[in-house]
Design a protein around this motif. Structure first.
Motif, PDB file in Angstrom:
ATOM      1  N   GLU A 166       0.832  -1.232  -0.043  1.00  0.00           N
ATOM      2  CA  GLU A 166      -0.027   0.133   0.027  1.00  0.00           C
ATOM      3  C   GLU A 166       0.903   1.392   0.116  1.00  0.00           C
ATOM      4  N   ARG A 167       1.934   1.145   0.664  1.00  0.00           N
ATOM      5  CA  ARG A 167       3.027   2.281   0.765  1.00  0.00           C
ATOM      6  C   ARG A 167       3.507   2.622  -0.645  1.00  0.00           C
ATOM      7  N   GLU A 168       3.895   1.374  -1.105  1.00  0.00           N
ATOM      8  CA  GLU A 168       4.454   1.391  -2.683  1.00  0.00           C
ATOM      9  C   GLU A 168       3.332   2.107  -3.785  1.00  0.00           C
ATOM     10  N   LEU A 169       2.058   1.482  -3.621  1.00  0.00           N
ATOM     11  CA  LEU A 169       1.236   2.121  -4.496  1.00  0.00           C
ATOM     12  C   LEU A 169       0.563   3.333  -4.246  1.00  0.00           C
ATOM     13  N   SER A 170       0.938   3.934  -3.004  1.00  0.00           N
ATOM     14  CA  SER A 170       0.146   5.020  -2.614  1.00  0.00           C
ATOM     15  C   SER A 170      -0.146   6.181  -3.579  1.00  0.00           C
ATOM     16  N   GLY A 171      -1.403   6.449  -3.825  1.00  0.00           N
ATOM     17  CA  GLY A 171      -1.857   7.444  -4.648  1.00  0.00           C
ATOM     18  C   GLY A 171      -1.956   6.870  -6.079  1.00  0.00           C
ATOM     19  N   VAL A 172      -1.664   5.682  -6.459  1.00  0.00           N
ATOM     20  CA  VAL A 172      -1.596   4.939  -7.734  1.00  0.00           C
ATOM     21  C   VAL A 172      -2.746   4.055  -7.858  1.00  0.00           C
ATOM     22  N   GLY A 173      -2.895   3.065  -6.683  1.00  0.00           N
ATOM     23  CA  GLY A 173      -3.896   2.092  -6.697  1.00  0.00           C
ATOM     24  C   GLY A 173      -4.303   1.359  -5.201  1.00  0.00           C
ATOM     25  N   SER A 174      -5.031   0.521  -5.049  1.00  0.00           N
ATOM     26  CA  SER A 174      -5.662  -0.081  -3.803  1.00  0.00           C
ATOM     27  C   SER A 174      -5.200  -1.454  -3.824  1.00  0.00           C
ATOM     28  N   ILE A 175      -4.650  -2.043  -2.765  1.00  0.00           N
ATOM     29  CA  ILE A 175      -4.205  -3.228  -2.532  1.00  0.00           C
ATOM     30  C   ILE A 175      -5.343  -4.096  -1.903  1.00  0.00           C
ATOM     31  N   ASP A 176      -5.885  -5.286  -2.686  1.00  0.00           N
ATOM     32  CA  ASP A 176      -6.828  -6.099  -1.858  1.00  0.00           C
ATOM     33  C   ASP A 176      -6.076  -7.599  -1.920  1.00  0.00           C
ATOM     34  N   LEU A 177      -6.583  -8.227  -0.755  1.00  0.00           N
ATOM     35  CA  LEU A 177      -6.069  -9.579  -0.440  1.00  0.00           C
ATOM     36  C   LEU A 177      -7.502 -10.465  -0.603  1.00  0.00           C
ATOM     37  N   GLU A 178      -6.996 -11.618  -1.371  1.00  0.00           N
ATOM     38  CA  GLU A 178      -8.327 -12.655  -1.665  1.00  0.00           C
ATOM     39  C   GLU A 178      -7.740 -14.069  -1.230  1.00  0.00           C
ATOM     40  N   LEU A 179      -8.659 -14.852  -0.720  1.00  0.00           N
ATOM     41  CA  LEU A 179      -8.380 -16.209  -0.532  1.00  0.00           C
ATOM     42  C   LEU A 179      -9.014 -16.745  -1.574  1.00  0.00           C
ATOM     43  N   ALA A 180      -8.431 -17.811  -2.486  1.00  0.00           N
ATOM     44  CA  ALA A 180      -9.136 -18.475  -3.656  1.00  0.00           C
ATOM     45  C   ALA A 180      -8.762 -19.998  -3.343  1.00  0.00           C
ATOM     46  N   LEU A 181     -10.300 -20.654  -3.635  1.00  0.00           N
ATOM     47  CA  LEU A 181     -10.100 -22.036  -3.409  1.00  0.00           C
ATOM     48  C   LEU A 181     -10.409 -22.828  -4.816  1.00  0.00           C
ATOM     49  N   ARG A 182      -9.577 -23.657  -5.025  1.00  0.00           N
ATOM     50  CA  ARG A 182      -9.783 -24.517  -6.512  1.00  0.00           C
ATOM     51  C   ARG A 182      -9.802 -26.009  -6.190  1.00  0.00           C
ATOM     52  N   VAL A 183     -10.891 -26.853  -6.520  1.00  0.00           N
ATOM     53  CA  VAL A 183     -10.941 -28.164  -6.361  1.00  0.00           C
ATOM     54  C   VAL A 183     -11.142 -28.879  -7.429  1.00  0.00           C
ATOM     55  N   GLU A 184     -10.209 -29.914  -7.813  1.00  0.00           N
ATOM     56  CA  GLU A 184     -10.346 -30.760  -8.644  1.00  0.00           C
ATOM     57  C   GLU A 184     -10.773 -32.131  -8.346  1.00  0.00           C
ATOM     58  N   TYR A 185     -12.120 -33.167  -8.923  1.00  0.00           N
ATOM     59  CA  TYR A 185     -12.479 -34.124  -8.361  1.00  0.00           C
ATOM     60  C   TYR A 185     -12.596 -34.942  -9.521  1.00  0.00           C
ATOM     61  N   GLU A 186     -12.702 -36.519  -9.407  1.00  0.00           N
ATOM     62  CA  GLU A 186     -12.796 -37.613 -10.523  1.00  0.00           C
ATOM     63  C   GLU A 186     -13.490 -38.644  -9.489  1.00  0.00           C
ATOM     64  N   THR A 187     -14.653 -39.073  -9.897  1.00  0.00           N
ATOM     65  CA  THR A 187     -15.385 -40.495  -9.546  1.00  0.00           C
ATOM     66  C   THR A 187     -15.478 -41.199 -10.802  1.00  0.00           C
ATOM     67  N   GLU A 188     -16.227 -42.310 -10.395  1.00  0.00           N
ATOM     68  CA  GLU A 188     -16.179 -43.276 -11.406  1.00  0.00           C
ATOM     69  C   GLU A 188     -17.454 -42.937 -12.472  1.00  0.00           C
ATOM     70  N   ARG A 189     -18.243 -41.988 -11.898  1.00  0.00           N
ATOM     71  CA  ARG A 189     -19.155 -41.385 -12.898  1.00  0.00           C
ATOM     72  C   ARG A 189     -19.148 -39.859 -13.300  1.00  0.00           C
TER      73      ARG A 189
END
Length: 396
Positions: A166-189
């Motif tokens: 935020e100090r580095e980008l002060s006056g330029v943009g905003s910083i958001d922190l996001e938690l992202a989940l990705r799940v891959e699955y495979e069953t017989e069907r």
């Protein structure tokens, strides 16, 4: 029986084809009725089961120091908010369940979890820089339909990194922190991928997830087919039966009404059509000075309309005539005027007359002498007793 000249004319012209058509329709309808009763409809319905894959991220944190709210060692689970000083590390546990919803049994398969923390720099709603940190990248085993992974987030370190950016980008943009989940699955069907994300809010005193991380995928699969047999629509059977019965009854009606004389039927139609111009009566033989034979009844009616006269129908003579100024305009199926003088007589099939004829024929012929006509005045003065032709007609 129905007395309808138009119907008679129709049957006279097309009676045979109508009868054949009604018989064919009736027979086909009754055959279709029998087939519908004997062969009920069979439908095949596919049956489906449902396999559901659901994932939910559980959160927890251990209290590291005593305070007015918690004691050291307390474990907070799925809390709406965590205090940064009391519990600086957050444990995240993605849990994926594979269940056959049809019978409620667990399903075996393969699952992989990936949980990321991502810094995203935006300006005017548009991202122009990001930095990603992997928290979990695991392919846990599926035990009794459940696959679970775990990872730990050092919240304090990420808070410091966010403040630096935020100090580095002060006056330029905003910083958001996001938690992202990705799940891959495979069953017989089924196979699939689940993606969910939420904002990870971190302040100087606390942190929390804006929304819970969860996903659910219903996957249908075919289990088999069910064959259902049921009788045909009763309304259809009743309709076909009624159609067949009415068609055959109509054919019998047409057959009984036939044969119909086409000319007589056509004349009856014309009589009905021109009934307002026709009166019934008796037409003397000697009426009129001139007799004009016309080809059709319509011609006689036309004359009546033109001369404003009535058409007289003499049933005894089978005659339609208009009398105007001594001229008789007439139409008769019997032919000319003179041929209508005597009523039609059917002398056939008269046993009594035949027997009398045989008796007469059996008697011996008499000679002129045996007849002894001499001295008889029965045939003298043939004109005696009749003044004119009218008296003759009346006597007849």
């Amino acid at each position: 029986m129905i007395d309808n000249p138009r119907l008679d004319l129709l049957l006279a012209e097309y009676g045979r084809p109508i009868t054949i058509a009604l018989v064919v329709i009736g027979a086909l309808a009754l055959l279709a009725t029998g087939w519908a009763v004997a062969s009920p409809s069979t439908s095949t319905t596919p049956q489906y089961g449902e396999e559901r894959v659901s994932t939910e991220v559980q959160t927890s944190a251990v209290v590291v120091q005593n305070g007015s709210l918690w004691n050291e060692g307390d474990r907070l689970e799925n809390s709406q908010v965590y205090m940064l000083n009391a519990s600086p590390e957050l444990t995240v546990e993605p849990e994926t369940r594979l269940v056959d919803e049809t019978d409620g049994t667990p399903v075996d398969g393969e699952v992989s979890h990936e949980l990321l923390l991502r810094f995203d720099a935006t300006r005017d709603g548009q991202s122009f820089w990001n930095e990603t940190h992997t928290i979990i990248a695991d392919s846990p085993s599926v035990d009794d339909g459940v696959a679970t992974s775990a990872g730990t987030i050092d919240v304090e370190s990420y808070r410091e990194r966010q403040r630096h950016l935020e100090r580095e980008l002060s006056g330029v943009g905003s910083i958001d922190l996001e938690l992202a989940l990705r799940v891959e699955y495979e069953t017989e069907r089924s196979t699939g991928t689940q993606r969910e994300s939420t904002t990870f809010q971190v302040t100087n005193d606390a942190y929390w997830l804006e929304e819970s991380l969860s996903a659910s995928d219903p996957n249908s699969y075919r289990t088999g087919t069910v064959e259902t047999t049921e009788s045909r629509n009763p309304a259809t059977i009743a309709g076909l039966s009624l159609l067949g019965t009415l068609s055959l009854a109509g054919a019998a009606f047409v057959s009984r009404r036939a044969p119909v004389d086409e000319e007589a039927a056509r004349r009856a139609v014309h009589e009905q059509r021109y009934a307002e111009w026709i009166s019934r009566g008796s037409i003397p033989m000697w009426i009129g000075d001139y007799h004009v034979s016309l080809d059709t009844l319509e011609d006689v009616v036309d004359v009546a309309i033109d001369t404003n006269e009535r058409v007289v129908n003499d049933k005894q003579r089978g005659l339609f005539a208009v009398v105007n100024d001594g001229v008789v305009y007439y139409y008769s199926e019997r032919g000319l005027w003179e041929e209508t003088a005597w009523p039609e007589m059917n002398l056939g099939d008269q046993p009594e007359q035949a027997e009398q004829s045989e008796i007469v024929d059996a008697q011996p012929m008499l000679s002129p002498d045996d007849m002894e006509l001499e001295g008889s005045d029965e045939f003298e003065a043939p004109d005696e007793g009749f003044d004119n032709d009218e008296d003759v007609w009346r006597q007849l």
